[in-house]
Design a protein around this motif. Structure first.
Motif, PDB file in Angstrom:
ATOM      1  N   ALA A   4     -55.296  22.874  80.261  1.00  0.00           N
ATOM      2  CA  ALA A   4     -56.400  22.760  79.303  1.00  0.00           C
ATOM      3  C   ALA A   4     -56.164  23.755  78.172  1.00  0.00           C
ATOM      4  O   ALA A   4     -55.940  24.938  78.418  1.00  0.00           O
ATOM      5  CB  ALA A   4     -57.724  23.054  79.994  1.00  0.00           C
ATOM      6  N   HIS A   5     -56.171  23.277  76.953  1.00  0.00           N
ATOM      7  CA  HIS A   5     -55.971  24.150  75.796  1.00  0.00           C
ATOM      8  C   HIS A   5     -57.315  24.308  75.078  1.00  0.00           C
ATOM      9  O   HIS A   5     -57.896  23.338  74.604  1.00  0.00           O
ATOM     10  CB  HIS A   5     -54.932  23.559  74.850  1.00  0.00           C
ATOM     11  CG  HIS A   5     -53.556  23.517  75.437  1.00  0.00           C
ATOM     12  ND1 HIS A   5     -52.761  24.632  75.560  1.00  0.00           N
ATOM     13  CD2 HIS A   5     -52.848  22.485  75.967  1.00  0.00           C
ATOM     14  CE1 HIS A   5     -51.606  24.303  76.123  1.00  0.00           C
ATOM     15  NE2 HIS A   5     -51.637  23.003  76.389  1.00  0.00           N
ATOM     16  N   LEU A   6     -57.807  25.548  75.019  1.00  0.00           N
ATOM     17  CA  LEU A   6     -59.049  25.817  74.309  1.00  0.00           C
ATOM     18  C   LEU A   6     -58.756  25.998  72.831  1.00  0.00           C
ATOM     19  O   LEU A   6     -57.757  26.622  72.464  1.00  0.00           O
ATOM     20  CB  LEU A   6     -59.714  27.080  74.858  1.00  0.00           C
ATOM     21  CG  LEU A   6     -60.188  27.001  76.305  1.00  0.00           C
ATOM     22  CD1 LEU A   6     -60.667  28.372  76.769  1.00  0.00           C
ATOM     23  CD2 LEU A   6     -61.299  25.996  76.455  1.00  0.00           C
ATOM     24  N   HIS A 101     -69.035  19.560  67.859  1.00  0.00           N
ATOM     25  CA  HIS A 101     -69.159  20.649  66.890  1.00  0.00           C
ATOM     26  C   HIS A 101     -69.583  21.964  67.548  1.00  0.00           C
ATOM     27  O   HIS A 101     -69.628  22.990  66.872  1.00  0.00           O
ATOM     28  CB  HIS A 101     -70.177  20.286  65.807  1.00  0.00           C
ATOM     29  CG  HIS A 101     -69.677  19.230  64.869  1.00  0.00           C
ATOM     30  ND1 HIS A 101     -70.306  18.935  63.665  1.00  0.00           N
ATOM     31  CD2 HIS A 101     -68.605  18.402  64.935  1.00  0.00           C
ATOM     32  CE1 HIS A 101     -69.647  17.958  63.063  1.00  0.00           C
ATOM     33  NE2 HIS A 101     -68.605  17.625  63.813  1.00  0.00           N
ATOM     34  N   VAL A 102     -69.904  21.935  68.834  1.00  0.00           N
ATOM     35  CA  VAL A 102     -70.360  23.142  69.531  1.00  0.00           C
ATOM     36  C   VAL A 102     -69.180  23.772  70.260  1.00  0.00           C
ATOM     37  O   VAL A 102     -68.496  23.116  71.042  1.00  0.00           O
ATOM     38  CB  VAL A 102     -71.489  22.812  70.536  1.00  0.00           C
ATOM     39  CG1 VAL A 102     -71.939  24.075  71.266  1.00  0.00           C
ATOM     40  CG2 VAL A 102     -72.667  22.165  69.810  1.00  0.00           C
ATOM     41  N   SER A 103     -68.943  25.036  69.998  1.00  0.00           N
ATOM     42  CA  SER A 103     -67.795  25.721  70.606  1.00  0.00           C
ATOM     43  C   SER A 103     -67.977  25.933  72.091  1.00  0.00           C
ATOM     44  O   SER A 103     -67.040  25.759  72.873  1.00  0.00           O
ATOM     45  CB  SER A 103     -67.564  27.072  69.929  1.00  0.00           C
ATOM     46  OG  SER A 103     -67.086  26.886  68.618  1.00  0.00           O
ATOM     47  N   ALA A 104     -69.172  26.338  72.503  1.00  0.00           N
ATOM     48  CA  ALA A 104     -69.390  26.602  73.928  1.00  0.00           C
ATOM     49  C   ALA A 104     -70.876  26.736  74.201  1.00  0.00           C
ATOM     50  O   ALA A 104     -71.687  27.023  73.320  1.00  0.00           O
ATOM     51  CB  ALA A 104     -68.664  27.873  74.371  1.00  0.00           C
ATOM     52  N   THR A 141     -67.542  22.881  76.275  1.00  0.00           N
ATOM     53  CA  THR A 141     -67.058  23.995  77.078  1.00  0.00           C
ATOM     54  C   THR A 141     -68.228  24.860  77.520  1.00  0.00           C
ATOM     55  O   THR A 141     -69.150  25.138  76.735  1.00  0.00           O
ATOM     56  CB  THR A 141     -66.064  24.845  76.269  1.00  0.00           C
ATOM     57  OG1 THR A 141     -64.901  24.051  76.014  1.00  0.00           O
ATOM     58  CG2 THR A 141     -65.671  26.115  77.005  1.00  0.00           C
ATOM     59  N   VAL A 142     -68.219  25.292  78.777  1.00  0.00           N
ATOM     60  CA  VAL A 142     -69.303  26.089  79.344  1.00  0.00           C
ATOM     61  C   VAL A 142     -68.766  27.460  79.743  1.00  0.00           C
ATOM     62  O   VAL A 142     -67.700  27.568  80.366  1.00  0.00           O
ATOM     63  CB  VAL A 142     -69.917  25.396  80.580  1.00  0.00           C
ATOM     64  CG1 VAL A 142     -70.934  26.302  81.275  1.00  0.00           C
ATOM     65  CG2 VAL A 142     -70.569  24.074  80.171  1.00  0.00           C
ATOM     66  N   VAL A 143     -69.501  28.495  79.380  1.00  0.00           N
ATOM     67  CA  VAL A 143     -69.226  29.853  79.846  1.00  0.00           C
ATOM     68  C   VAL A 143     -70.346  30.235  80.796  1.00  0.00           C
ATOM     69  O   VAL A 143     -71.520  30.216  80.418  1.00  0.00           O
ATOM     70  CB  VAL A 143     -69.148  30.864  78.685  1.00  0.00           C
ATOM     71  CG1 VAL A 143     -68.849  32.264  79.216  1.00  0.00           C
ATOM     72  CG2 VAL A 143     -68.080  30.438  77.675  1.00  0.00           C
ATOM     73  N   ALA A 144     -70.000  30.551  82.031  1.00  0.00           N
ATOM     74  CA  ALA A 144     -70.996  30.854  83.059  1.00  0.00           C
ATOM     75  C   ALA A 144     -70.569  32.099  83.829  1.00  0.00           C
ATOM     76  O   ALA A 144     -69.560  32.730  83.508  1.00  0.00           O
ATOM     77  CB  ALA A 144     -71.152  29.663  84.007  1.00  0.00           C
ATOM     78  N   ASP A 145     -71.357  32.457  84.837  1.00  0.00           N
ATOM     79  CA  ASP A 145     -71.050  33.594  85.710  1.00  0.00           C
ATOM     80  C   ASP A 145     -70.853  34.857  84.878  1.00  0.00           C
ATOM     81  O   ASP A 145     -69.835  35.547  84.960  1.00  0.00           O
ATOM     82  CB  ASP A 145     -69.803  33.284  86.548  1.00  0.00           C
ATOM     83  CG  ASP A 145     -69.593  34.296  87.664  1.00  0.00           C
ATOM     84  OD1 ASP A 145     -70.557  34.983  88.036  1.00  0.00           O
ATOM     85  OD2 ASP A 145     -68.457  34.401  88.149  1.00  0.00           O
ATOM     86  N   ARG A 357     -70.166  33.515  73.130  1.00  0.00           N
ATOM     87  CA  ARG A 357     -69.318  33.752  71.948  1.00  0.00           C
ATOM     88  C   ARG A 357     -68.399  34.943  72.183  1.00  0.00           C
ATOM     89  O   ARG A 357     -67.209  34.897  71.848  1.00  0.00           O
ATOM     90  CB  ARG A 357     -70.221  33.979  70.743  1.00  0.00           C
ATOM     91  CG  ARG A 357     -69.504  34.253  69.421  1.00  0.00           C
ATOM     92  CD  ARG A 357     -70.538  34.317  68.308  1.00  0.00           C
ATOM     93  NE  ARG A 357     -69.964  34.578  66.998  1.00  0.00           N
ATOM     94  CZ  ARG A 357     -69.931  35.772  66.413  1.00  0.00           C
ATOM     95  NH1 ARG A 357     -70.434  36.836  67.046  1.00  0.00           N
ATOM     96  NH2 ARG A 357     -69.410  35.926  65.213  1.00  0.00           N
ATOM     97  N   GLN A 358     -68.933  36.022  72.753  1.00  0.00           N
ATOM     98  CA  GLN A 358     -68.098  37.187  73.044  1.00  0.00           C
ATOM     99  C   GLN A 358     -66.949  36.810  73.965  1.00  0.00           C
ATOM    100  O   GLN A 358     -65.803  37.230  73.761  1.00  0.00           O
ATOM    101  CB  GLN A 358     -68.939  38.291  73.697  1.00  0.00           C
ATOM    102  CG  GLN A 358     -69.971  38.950  72.786  1.00  0.00           C
ATOM    103  CD  GLN A 358     -69.337  39.752  71.669  1.00  0.00           C
ATOM    104  OE1 GLN A 358     -69.268  39.288  70.521  1.00  0.00           O
ATOM    105  NE2 GLN A 358     -68.855  40.942  71.995  1.00  0.00           N
ATOM    106  N   CYS A 359     -67.249  36.037  74.991  1.00  0.00           N
ATOM    107  CA  CYS A 359     -66.220  35.612  75.934  1.00  0.00           C
ATOM    108  C   CYS A 359     -65.154  34.770  75.234  1.00  0.00           C
ATOM    109  O   CYS A 359     -63.946  34.998  75.419  1.00  0.00           O
ATOM    110  CB  CYS A 359     -66.860  34.827  77.082  1.00  0.00           C
ATOM    111  SG  CYS A 359     -65.692  34.249  78.330  1.00  0.00           S
ATOM    112  N   MET A 360     -65.574  33.809  74.424  1.00  0.00           N
ATOM    113  CA  MET A 360     -64.624  32.925  73.748  1.00  0.00           C
ATOM    114  C   MET A 360     -63.772  33.686  72.734  1.00  0.00           C
ATOM    115  O   MET A 360     -62.616  33.325  72.484  1.00  0.00           O
ATOM    116  CB  MET A 360     -65.372  31.784  73.057  1.00  0.00           C
ATOM    117  CG  MET A 360     -66.117  30.850  74.011  1.00  0.00           C
ATOM    118  SD  MET A 360     -65.025  29.911  75.099  1.00  0.00           S
ATOM    119  CE  MET A 360     -64.347  28.732  73.931  1.00  0.00           C
ATOM    120  N   LEU A 361     -64.336  34.767  72.171  1.00  0.00           N
ATOM    121  CA  LEU A 361     -63.586  35.583  71.223  1.00  0.00           C
ATOM    122  C   LEU A 361     -62.741  36.656  71.913  1.00  0.00           C
ATOM    123  O   LEU A 361     -62.011  37.400  71.254  1.00  0.00           O
ATOM    124  CB  LEU A 361     -64.546  36.265  70.234  1.00  0.00           C
ATOM    125  CG  LEU A 361     -65.279  35.339  69.252  1.00  0.00           C
ATOM    126  CD1 LEU A 361     -66.335  36.111  68.484  1.00  0.00           C
ATOM    127  CD2 LEU A 361     -64.293  34.682  68.292  1.00  0.00           C
TER     128      LEU A 361
END
Length: 385
Positions: A4-6, A101-104, A141-145, A357-361
């Protein structure tokens, strides 16, 4: 197996934040964007209450009891993620935004156990949801935990919102305190920008959890609307002092808590120790005073010179609670975060959009001085769309 390529993260991209807190009243969601100057803008807000059977199951799963807990927890996590997906769809429809259009999505999940640094020294914190299901249903894309990495690093895993509060509510000319009153209350102490002291933040006691539970048991209403029932009762001073003697309130931060401590069993124990139970309305009045006093004492103990207290969470809508906070803190201007441009029910959801956003960055999301972790950590696990 394909990799998977983000996509490369965009600092001005759209993010969704989803929060279901210890109040167990449902899901709050926001669609947000940061502009080129890194200022936050809420583009849409949506909320959805939990079905009564799901709420009862989540309450039951907060304490070790019954059988087949793992099975029930997994199914509850699925139900939470379906509710999350419904709120995401409301946000996309409301703003006419394509999912692509939503990053996460920053999805908090529902806390059912919070016991950091206990048992084996590391402890754990557990939020129910199924992030993979949420990614499947939304195509985002989901950021959890978000909390467990901080716990693994020796921290409390909470509160995580002070870093967000700092970015949104801090001022250059004065210190500011931000009080989030959800099921549990937590406070962020923000020094003036450039001041040498660090941001502080910690859980300061029960927020709405005890008040809401007592109100439901005795009136059938899920909460005391604007605190009107409590306002018509009489605070019992001796009972209030007994509640305020809870050792957690005297602990120095870093500290965090949850329904593991402030739950119906705890309240029953206090009422039994008191010797007799006042009228239900007087207990409600005393529980409201308990929340107000524990929050005010936290501010007076750790930031007595703060002259501004911004309140968010459902407690900001409790007129009687806000009145008592102002009376206990005459030197401070007590007001809702709406006065600073962010309505109180949107703050925590926006914070989890920020954490995503912090996680994705690839940036840290915790403040070690707040949680007690060994250092800054990137928080969250990523479930690609």
């Amino acid at each position: 197996m394909p990799t998977a390529h983000l996509p490369a993260p965009d600092r001005t991209a759209l993010y969704i934040g989803l929060m279901s807190g210890t109040s167990l009243d449902g899901v709050d969601g926001v669609l947000v964007q940061w502009d080129a100057q890194q200022q936050l803008h809420v583009l849409a807000y949506a909320a959805q209450g939990f079905a009564s059977d799901l709420r009862q199951e989540l309450l039951a799963l907060n304490t070790p009891q019954g059988c087949n807990e793992l099975h029930r927890a997994a199914l509850a996590g699925n139900a939470i993620s379906r509710a999350y997906a419904d709120v995401v769809q409301q946000l996309l429809d409301q703003s006419r935004t394509p999912a692509s259009h939503v990053s996460a999505i920053g999805a908090h999940g529902q806390t059912v156990r919070h016991q950091p640094q206990q048992h084996d020294g590391t402890g754990y914190t557990l939020q129910l949801q199924n992030p993979a299901l949420l990614a499947e249903r939304t195509g985002i894309t989901v950021v959890a935990d978000m909390r467990s990495r901080d716990v693994a690093a020796g921290g409390q895993g909470a509160p995580l919102v002070p870093a967000f509060h700092q970015g949104v509510f801090s001022r250059t000319d004065r210190s500011t305190a931000v009080l989030n009153i959800g099921g549990i209350a937590n406070i962020s102490l923000l020094p003036a920008s450039g001041a040498p002291m660090p941001v502080m933040g910690f859980d300061c006691g029960p927020g709405n959890a005890l008040m809401d539970w007592w109100c439901l048991q005795h009136t059938g209403a899920a909460y005391d609307n604007q605190g009107q029932w409590a306002a018509a009762g009489t605070v019992q001073p001796a009972l209030l002092q007994l509640l305020l003697s809870e050792p957690f309130l005297q602990l120095s931060p870093p500290k965090s808590t949850g329904r593991d401590l402030f739950n119906p069993s705890w309240l029953h124990t206090q009422l039994q120790a008191f010797g007799h139970t006042p009228s239900p309305q007087d207990v409600q009045a005393t529980l409201t005073a308990f929340t107000a006093h524990s929050c005010a004492q936290a501010l007076m103990r750790h930031a007595p010179n703060s002259d501004s207290l911004l309140v968010c969470g459902g407690g900001a809508l409790n007129t009687e609670l806000m009145r008592q906070l102002q009376a206990l803190l005459p030197h401070a201007h007590v007001q809702s975060t709406a006065a600073r441009g962010l309505p109180p029910l949107q703050v925590e959801a926006a914070a989890f959009a920020w954490l995503a956003r912090q996680c994705m960055l690839g940036l840290p999301g915790n403040l070690p001085a707040v949680t007690g972790a060994h250092g800054p950590r990137i928080l969250g696990a990523i479930y690609p769309a």
